[in-house]
Scaffold this motif. Structure first.
Motif, PDB file in Angstrom:
ATOM      1  N   GLY A  73       0.792  -1.216   0.000  1.00  0.00           N
ATOM      2  CA  GLY A  73       0.000   0.000   0.000  1.00  0.00           C
ATOM      3  C   GLY A  73       0.828   1.270   0.000  1.00  0.00           C
ATOM      4  O   GLY A  73       0.636   2.161  -0.836  1.00  0.00           O
ATOM      5  N   ALA A  74       1.779   1.382   0.946  1.00  0.00           N
ATOM      6  CA  ALA A  74       2.568   2.615   1.057  1.00  0.00           C
ATOM      7  C   ALA A  74       3.481   2.794  -0.152  1.00  0.00           C
ATOM      8  O   ALA A  74       3.657   3.911  -0.650  1.00  0.00           O
ATOM      9  CB  ALA A  74       3.392   2.594   2.340  1.00  0.00           C
ATOM     10  N   LEU A  75       4.065   1.696  -0.632  1.00  0.00           N
ATOM     11  CA  LEU A  75       4.950   1.794  -1.796  1.00  0.00           C
ATOM     12  C   LEU A  75       4.163   2.192  -3.042  1.00  0.00           C
ATOM     13  O   LEU A  75       4.610   3.037  -3.832  1.00  0.00           O
ATOM     14  CB  LEU A  75       5.667   0.461  -2.027  1.00  0.00           C
ATOM     15  CG  LEU A  75       6.597  -0.017  -0.907  1.00  0.00           C
ATOM     16  CD1 LEU A  75       7.119  -1.414  -1.214  1.00  0.00           C
ATOM     17  CD2 LEU A  75       7.764   0.948  -0.720  1.00  0.00           C
ATOM     18  N   ALA A  76       2.988   1.581  -3.231  1.00  0.00           N
ATOM     19  CA  ALA A  76       2.161   1.939  -4.389  1.00  0.00           C
ATOM     20  C   ALA A  76       1.743   3.405  -4.319  1.00  0.00           C
ATOM     21  O   ALA A  76       1.715   4.100  -5.346  1.00  0.00           O
ATOM     22  CB  ALA A  76       0.926   1.044  -4.446  1.00  0.00           C
ATOM     23  N   ALA A  77       1.437   3.906  -3.120  1.00  0.00           N
ATOM     24  CA  ALA A  77       1.057   5.308  -2.973  1.00  0.00           C
ATOM     25  C   ALA A  77       2.193   6.228  -3.386  1.00  0.00           C
ATOM     26  O   ALA A  77       1.977   7.264  -4.034  1.00  0.00           O
ATOM     27  CB  ALA A  77       0.637   5.584  -1.524  1.00  0.00           C
ATOM     28  N   ARG A  98      -7.801  -2.470   4.561  1.00  0.00           N
ATOM     29  CA  ARG A  98      -8.650  -1.713   3.639  1.00  0.00           C
ATOM     30  C   ARG A  98      -8.327  -0.225   3.698  1.00  0.00           C
ATOM     31  O   ARG A  98      -8.466   0.486   2.700  1.00  0.00           O
ATOM     32  CB  ARG A  98     -10.123  -1.952   3.988  1.00  0.00           C
ATOM     33  CG  ARG A  98     -10.630  -3.326   3.569  1.00  0.00           C
ATOM     34  CD  ARG A  98     -12.057  -3.534   4.038  1.00  0.00           C
ATOM     35  NE  ARG A  98     -12.110  -3.961   5.427  1.00  0.00           N
ATOM     36  CZ  ARG A  98     -13.165  -3.812   6.218  1.00  0.00           C
ATOM     37  NH1 ARG A  98     -14.248  -3.192   5.768  1.00  0.00           N
ATOM     38  NH2 ARG A  98     -13.151  -4.254   7.465  1.00  0.00           N
ATOM     39  N   ARG A  99      -7.883   0.228   4.854  1.00  0.00           N
ATOM     40  CA  ARG A  99      -7.564   1.642   4.988  1.00  0.00           C
ATOM     41  C   ARG A  99      -6.447   2.045   4.030  1.00  0.00           C
ATOM     42  O   ARG A  99      -6.512   3.112   3.408  1.00  0.00           O
ATOM     43  CB  ARG A  99      -7.155   1.944   6.430  1.00  0.00           C
ATOM     44  CG  ARG A  99      -6.764   3.393   6.672  1.00  0.00           C
ATOM     45  CD  ARG A  99      -6.451   3.639   8.130  1.00  0.00           C
ATOM     46  NE  ARG A  99      -6.024   5.022   8.365  1.00  0.00           N
ATOM     47  CZ  ARG A  99      -5.716   5.509   9.562  1.00  0.00           C
ATOM     48  NH1 ARG A  99      -5.782   4.744  10.638  1.00  0.00           N
ATOM     49  NH2 ARG A  99      -5.349   6.765   9.686  1.00  0.00           N
ATOM     50  N   GLU A 100      -5.409   1.211   3.918  1.00  0.00           N
ATOM     51  CA  GLU A 100      -4.324   1.518   2.977  1.00  0.00           C
ATOM     52  C   GLU A 100      -4.866   1.687   1.564  1.00  0.00           C
ATOM     53  O   GLU A 100      -4.437   2.580   0.825  1.00  0.00           O
ATOM     54  CB  GLU A 100      -3.306   0.384   2.971  1.00  0.00           C
ATOM     55  CG  GLU A 100      -2.519   0.175   4.232  1.00  0.00           C
ATOM     56  CD  GLU A 100      -1.715  -1.106   4.116  1.00  0.00           C
ATOM     57  OE1 GLU A 100      -0.575  -1.043   3.602  1.00  0.00           O
ATOM     58  OE2 GLU A 100      -2.229  -2.165   4.522  1.00  0.00           O
ATOM     59  N   ILE A 101      -5.783   0.821   1.186  1.00  0.00           N
ATOM     60  CA  ILE A 101      -6.322   0.866  -0.178  1.00  0.00           C
ATOM     61  C   ILE A 101      -7.204   2.087  -0.366  1.00  0.00           C
ATOM     62  O   ILE A 101      -7.153   2.766  -1.396  1.00  0.00           O
ATOM     63  CB  ILE A 101      -7.092  -0.432  -0.469  1.00  0.00           C
ATOM     64  CG1 ILE A 101      -6.138  -1.633  -0.373  1.00  0.00           C
ATOM     65  CG2 ILE A 101      -7.749  -0.378  -1.836  1.00  0.00           C
ATOM     66  CD1 ILE A 101      -6.827  -2.973  -0.479  1.00  0.00           C
ATOM     67  N   ASP A 102      -8.011   2.380   0.646  1.00  0.00           N
ATOM     68  CA  ASP A 102      -8.916   3.528   0.542  1.00  0.00           C
ATOM     69  C   ASP A 102      -8.156   4.850   0.474  1.00  0.00           C
ATOM     70  O   ASP A 102      -8.695   5.855  -0.012  1.00  0.00           O
ATOM     71  CB  ASP A 102      -9.876   3.539   1.723  1.00  0.00           C
ATOM     72  CG  ASP A 102     -10.857   2.374   1.693  1.00  0.00           C
ATOM     73  OD1 ASP A 102     -11.030   1.780   0.604  1.00  0.00           O
ATOM     74  OD2 ASP A 102     -11.433   2.043   2.748  1.00  0.00           O
ATOM     75  N   ARG A 159       6.887   5.379   3.455  1.00  0.00           N
ATOM     76  CA  ARG A 159       6.057   6.162   4.357  1.00  0.00           C
ATOM     77  C   ARG A 159       4.893   5.292   4.833  1.00  0.00           C
ATOM     78  O   ARG A 159       4.371   4.477   4.100  1.00  0.00           O
ATOM     79  CB  ARG A 159       5.493   7.376   3.633  1.00  0.00           C
ATOM     80  CG  ARG A 159       6.530   8.253   2.952  1.00  0.00           C
ATOM     81  CD  ARG A 159       5.844   9.520   2.448  1.00  0.00           C
ATOM     82  NE  ARG A 159       6.666  10.224   1.492  1.00  0.00           N
ATOM     83  CZ  ARG A 159       6.493  10.164   0.185  1.00  0.00           C
ATOM     84  NH1 ARG A 159       5.540   9.413  -0.310  1.00  0.00           N
ATOM     85  NH2 ARG A 159       7.258  10.855  -0.630  1.00  0.00           N
ATOM     86  N   GLY A 160       4.453   5.543   6.065  1.00  0.00           N
ATOM     87  CA  GLY A 160       3.303   4.810   6.553  1.00  0.00           C
ATOM     88  C   GLY A 160       3.681   3.793   7.607  1.00  0.00           C
ATOM     89  O   GLY A 160       4.855   3.562   7.889  1.00  0.00           O
ATOM     90  N   PRO A 161       2.677   3.153   8.219  1.00  0.00           N
ATOM     91  CA  PRO A 161       2.925   2.204   9.302  1.00  0.00           C
ATOM     92  C   PRO A 161       3.644   0.956   8.824  1.00  0.00           C
ATOM     93  O   PRO A 161       3.525   0.553   7.660  1.00  0.00           O
ATOM     94  CB  PRO A 161       1.516   1.880   9.812  1.00  0.00           C
ATOM     95  CG  PRO A 161       0.602   2.210   8.674  1.00  0.00           C
ATOM     96  CD  PRO A 161       1.254   3.329   7.927  1.00  0.00           C
ATOM     97  N   GLY A 162       4.401   0.307   9.737  1.00  0.00           N
ATOM     98  CA  GLY A 162       5.082  -0.932   9.432  1.00  0.00           C
ATOM     99  C   GLY A 162       4.156  -2.127   9.559  1.00  0.00           C
ATOM    100  O   GLY A 162       2.962  -2.003   9.869  1.00  0.00           O
ATOM    101  N   ARG A 163       4.716  -3.318   9.374  1.00  0.00           N
ATOM    102  CA  ARG A 163       3.921  -4.549   9.347  1.00  0.00           C
ATOM    103  C   ARG A 163       3.149  -4.745  10.655  1.00  0.00           C
ATOM    104  O   ARG A 163       1.959  -5.066  10.632  1.00  0.00           O
ATOM    105  CB  ARG A 163       4.843  -5.733   9.078  1.00  0.00           C
ATOM    106  CG  ARG A 163       4.151  -7.106   9.182  1.00  0.00           C
ATOM    107  CD  ARG A 163       5.144  -8.197   8.865  1.00  0.00           C
ATOM    108  NE  ARG A 163       4.682  -9.507   9.289  1.00  0.00           N
ATOM    109  CZ  ARG A 163       4.398 -10.514   8.473  1.00  0.00           C
ATOM    110  NH1 ARG A 163       4.509 -10.349   7.164  1.00  0.00           N
ATOM    111  NH2 ARG A 163       4.037 -11.688   8.941  1.00  0.00           N
ATOM    112  N   ALA A 164       3.812  -4.575  11.806  1.00  0.00           N
ATOM    113  CA  ALA A 164       3.137  -4.819  13.078  1.00  0.00           C
ATOM    114  C   ALA A 164       1.936  -3.899  13.251  1.00  0.00           C
ATOM    115  O   ALA A 164       0.857  -4.331  13.689  1.00  0.00           O
ATOM    116  CB  ALA A 164       4.128  -4.638  14.235  1.00  0.00           C
TER     117      ALA A 164
END
Length: 376
Positions: free
Chosen positions: A81-85, A104-108, A183-188
């Protein structure tokens, strides 16, 4: 843009080494390789024999800021998600390996950009297309049965005794193997968003098995029959040898069709096997997919039909590589603005199904579910 766009590849693990990079090297009519990115300098240094003198980066931001690319292929593991953004934010089309995201939040939060093609390569397999055509005349589908026998990566690479994936040495701020910091949250944090308190007991099963492997079969089932209406039951069992086994039962088409998925990690199994069998009132189709790590390995399709004229059983072995067809379709997206065969909406649909499976697992095993899965 020229008709041969320059593409950057992010993540140079096994699937890049054995599938994407050899195809890109040969199909220079589709793309020119314009950059490589990976968190591990060791991994980047180990691909000279495949790519030659191509600019290398350990930061996606650096590769994008170089300004010499027309498109990007994301081949890292985990959420994209973050990389695609980041890529879409630079105005570049992106071919994104599965899963699109863990939440779903990453996608939205992605821009509503049609220039994102998901790495659902089986959609481009002629055997899958032929199976779909055969089912049009087969009547009501009663049952779909999916079985995956998943050996270790080392076992799947036994046919290449002189080659193994290079050691990965990611920096400390990298959550996912081979993925440059994004950018954005990590896996955990993403697993916490997806599963809430169930992230600790079920996070690895959700991210690595359900989203990372079974999603292939979910989109094949959707292409042939449709997506599940509900997940009725899910259970996992394992031992110290690895991820173990997962079983899922679901319904489609208002309960008229039932789906059974069984996924088994068998580290010493002699071969990878992935079978999708669809049984309808007037016939059946059965797809057997090979390991994804062999170029041009054939997919086998068996169709069964007939009645008064006798039972007709046809076997098709299709050696056309779906990864190559996928890259050809991405070329059409980049050059002609074609609509991707699978895009953001498809990725969200499948993440929703994956979260429903995780919720059913939590119910079976007595874990408290939260996050997005609680309302999936």
């Amino acid at each position: 843009m020229s008709t041969t766009p320059r593409v950057g590849v992010v993540g140079v693990g096994s699937i890049a080494h054995l599938k994407y990079l050899p195809i890109l090297r040969r199909r220079t009519d589709l793309f020119t390789l314009g950059g490589l990115c990976d968190a591990s300098p060791t991994a980047l240094a180990g691909i000279d024999r495949v790519t030659g003198d191509v600019p290398r980066h350990v930061s996606l931001e650096d590769m994008l800021d170089a300004g010499s690319l027309d498109a990007v292929v994301l081949l890292t593991s985990g959420s994209h998600g973050a990389l695609a953004a980041q890529v879409l934010g630079h105005g570049l089309p992106v071919l994104c390996e599965k899963p699109l995201a863990l939440t779903r939040r990453e996608i939205d939060e992605l821009p509503p950009d049609p220039a994102l093609q998901l790495g659902y390569m089986k959609l481009f397999d002629p055997a899958v297309v032929t199976a779909g055509e055969a089912l049009r005349d087969a009547g009501e589908v009663r049952s779909i049965e999916v079985t995956v026998l998943h050996p270790s990566l080392e076992r799947q690479l036994d046919y290449l005794p002189s080659w193994r994936p290079p050691p990965i040495e990611p920096p400390e701020d990298t959550d996912v193997r081979g993925a440059p910091p994004a950018r954005g949250p990590g896996r955990a944090a993403l697993l916490e968003q997806a599963l809430g308190p169930a992230a600790e007991p079920l996070g690895a099963v959700y991210a690595d098995i359900i989203c990372g492997s079974l999603v292939h079969d979910l989109y094949v089932v959707d292409a042939l029959v449709g997506s599940p209406d509900s997940i009725d039951h899910a259970v996992t069992w394992s031992d110290a040898s690895g991820p173990g086994s997962l079983e899922v039962s679901a319904t489609l088409r208002g309960g008229r069709t039932r789906l059974s998925l069984r996924w088994h990690y068998l580290p010493d199994a002699p071969e990878y096997r992935e079978i999708v069998a669809v049984h309808a009132e007037a016939g059946s189709v059965e797809l057997t997919f090979p390991t994804p790590y062999r170029l041009h390995a054939p997919t086998t399709l068996r169709t069964t039909s007939g009645w008064r004229a006798g039972v007709q059983v046809q076997d098709h072995r299709v050696a056309e590589d779906p990864f190559e067809a996928e890259l050809a379709a991405f070329h059409d997206v980049v050059v002609n603005g074609a609509e991707p065969r699978a895009g953001i909406a498809d990725g969200r649909r499948d993440v929703l199904t994956c979260q429903r499976i995780a919720r059913a697992l939590a119910r079976t095993h007595g874990h408290e579910i939260g996050g997005e899965a609680a309302t999936a």
